[in-house]
Write an enzyme that holds these catalytic residues in place. Structure first.
Site, short mmCIF file in Angstrom:
data_model
loop_
_atom_site.label_atom_id
_atom_site.label_comp_id
_atom_site.label_asym_id
_atom_site.label_seq_id
_atom_site.Cartn_x
_atom_site.Cartn_y
_atom_site.Cartn_z
N ASP A 170 0.84 5.15 1.85
CA ASP A 170 0.15 5.83 2.95
C ASP A 170 -0.60 7.04 2.38
OD1 ASP A 170 1.28 3.98 4.63
OD2 ASP A 170 2.89 5.30 5.33
N HIS A 207 0.86 -1.19 0.00
CA HIS A 207 0.00 0.00 0.00
C HIS A 207 0.89 1.23 0.00
CE1 HIS A 207 1.22 -0.45 4.21
NE2 HIS A 207 0.98 0.85 4.34
N HIS A 263 4.86 0.19 -0.09
CA HIS A 263 5.59 -0.62 0.89
C HIS A 263 4.68 -1.69 1.48
CE1 HIS A 263 3.84 2.87 2.97
NE2 HIS A 263 3.71 2.09 4.03
N ARG A 275 7.33 -8.83 15.89
CA ARG A 275 7.82 -7.49 15.55
C ARG A 275 6.77 -6.43 15.87
NH1 ARG A 275 7.35 -4.39 10.59
NH2 ARG A 275 9.03 -2.86 10.49
O1 LIG Z 1 5.34 -2.14 10.08
C1 LIG Z 1 5.89 -1.40 9.28
O2 LIG Z 1 7.10 -1.28 9.22
C2 LIG Z 1 5.07 -0.63 8.28
C3 LIG Z 1 3.80 -0.06 8.84
C4 LIG Z 1 2.99 0.65 7.80
O3 LIG Z 1 3.32 0.67 6.63
C5 LIG Z 1 1.75 1.34 8.18
O4 LIG Z 1 1.35 1.28 9.36
O5 LIG Z 1 1.15 1.98 7.28
FE LIG Z 2 2.21 2.17 5.54
#
Ligand SMILES: O=C(O)CCC(=O)C(=O)O
Ligand SMILES: [Fe+2]
Length: 369
Positions: free
Chosen positions: A221, A219, A277, A287
């Site tokens: 942001d 996606h 990403h 994690r």
């Molecule tokens: O967990 C991550 O490193 C990415 C989180 C992410 O892309 C988001 O919360 O939009």
């Molecule tokens: Fe994100």
């Protein structure tokens, strides 16, 4: 890092799957190669790590280059104290290790922003993701009180301090990016200092079959920019500019990851690339990541910054709230839907999306392949 017993990992918030006890990935969560889902990745040529303590103009240029090529970079000497990052991690572990019944007390309702829940993009995909998240918008007090009736103050204090540090950092980064774009704060129709923020705590439990699971599907942001503290376990990956390769963003001690979001893509007229990403999971480590999404002030209009060097707007103007609505319907087609008719098929668009699951791939791109 506090240890969490597997019994604490069940997530009634994600289709009743107990992430901590399953031995195989259930069908509801099993992603497949034919959908364009490839877990292959490279960590050879990572995104730049930029030292924010170096002179202003040099940093602006380095950041600009990273925004144009990757739409992402890491920053060190960013001014956010180490102990703030450490404390927010501690509170993250405390939050995600709450028993399932307790978590449900702060479950995010269908029309709500704050609380526990599966990723908002879940309904665009046929399979569920290996994650749960907790969103904070404004004060975390209301949710925290439900989770810890007698002991919510430390969570609130730590989150509020984190948000305040993130806000200062995002204002500084926005100013640097504007400088690179050749604009100033006065060219925006909102006060940079009035930018809003949403904090998202993400939890990705270890997974018995990581090659069949997806932490967070590809996606971009919707924010102007997003700052991510990913602690010491890797999982975040970016699609490179050719759209051919996923690249792991390696955790660098003390560094924060910065992702350019769709609204900055529009504001910069595509000069800053909104980064595609995803997050992958692994067999051993649970994690956590902490993302701070920086938005303009509510009601502000985001309008491409044009001038003598940049005479033609590629995108139409949009308010933050309108964009969120469009994104909620069109997902990865949202940015394309704002392209102005005579903008042509610019090289400033996002990457080719051949590696993405079909649901993540803008239909404009599907047609052109
Ligand atoms: O967990 C991550 O490193 C990415 C989180 C992410 O892309 C988001 O919360 O939009
Ligand atoms: Fe994100």
């Amino acid at each position: 890092m506090p240890s969490i017993s597997s019994g604490d990992l069940s997530s009634p918030l994600d289709g009743g799957v107990d992430f901590g006890s399953v031995k195989t990935v259930p069908e509801s969560h099993a992603w497949q190669e034919p959908e364009g889902f490839s877990l292959e990745s490279s960590d050879l040529d990572g995104i730049p790590v930029i030292d924010l303590s170096t002179p202003w103009w040099g940093v602006a240029r380095e950041i600009g280059r990273a925004c144009a090529s990757w739409g992402a970079f890491q920053v060190v000497n960013h001014g956010v104290p180490d102990n703030v990052l450490k404390r927010v991690e501690e509170q993250g572990w405390r939050l995600f290790s709450l028993p399932p019944d307790q978590k449900l007390k702060a479950e995010r309702g269908p029309d709500e922003i704050a609380g526990f829940g599966a990723p908002r993009i879940t309904h665009f995909f046929p399979k569920r993701m290996w994650t749960e998240g907790f969103t904070v918008f404004g004060s975390p007090l209301e949710q925290a009180r439900r989770l810890w009736p007698h002991d919510h103050m430390q969570f609130c204090e730590v989150i509020e301090e984190y948000q305040s540090e993130m806000k200062s950092l995002t204002v500084k980064l926005l100013e640097l990016i504007l400088e690179w774009v050749g604009a100033g704060k006065e060219d925006l129709n909102w006060e940079v200092g009035d930018s809003s923020g949403v904090t998202q705590l993400n939890s990705y439990p270890s997974c018995p079959e990581p090659s069949r699971a997806m932490g967070l599907a590809p996606h971009t942001d919707s924010s102007l920019l997003t700052v991510i503290h990913q602690s010491n376990t890797s999982g975040l990956q970016l699609l490179d500019a050719s759209g051919q390769k996923w690249v792991t963003v390696p955790p660098v001690h003390g560094a924060l990851v910065v992702n350019i979001g769709d609204l900055l893509h529009i504001l910069s007229n595509g000069r800053c690339r909104s980064s595609m990403h995803r997050a992958v999971v692994n067999r051993v480590h649970h994690r956590l990541s902490f993302a701070y999404f920086c938005f303009p002030s509510p009601g502000a209009t985001v309008e491409p910054l044009i001038g003598p060097d940049e005479p033609t707007a590629l995108y139409r103007s949009v308010t933050w709230t309108e964009y969120l609505r469009i994104k909620g319907t069109l997902f990865n087609n949202a940015l394309f839907s704002l392209l102005l008719p005579d903008s042509g098929f610019s090289t400033r668009l996002q990457q080719p999306f051949s590696l993405l699951p079909s649901q993540s791939r803008p239909s404009v791109m599907q047609e052109s392949h």
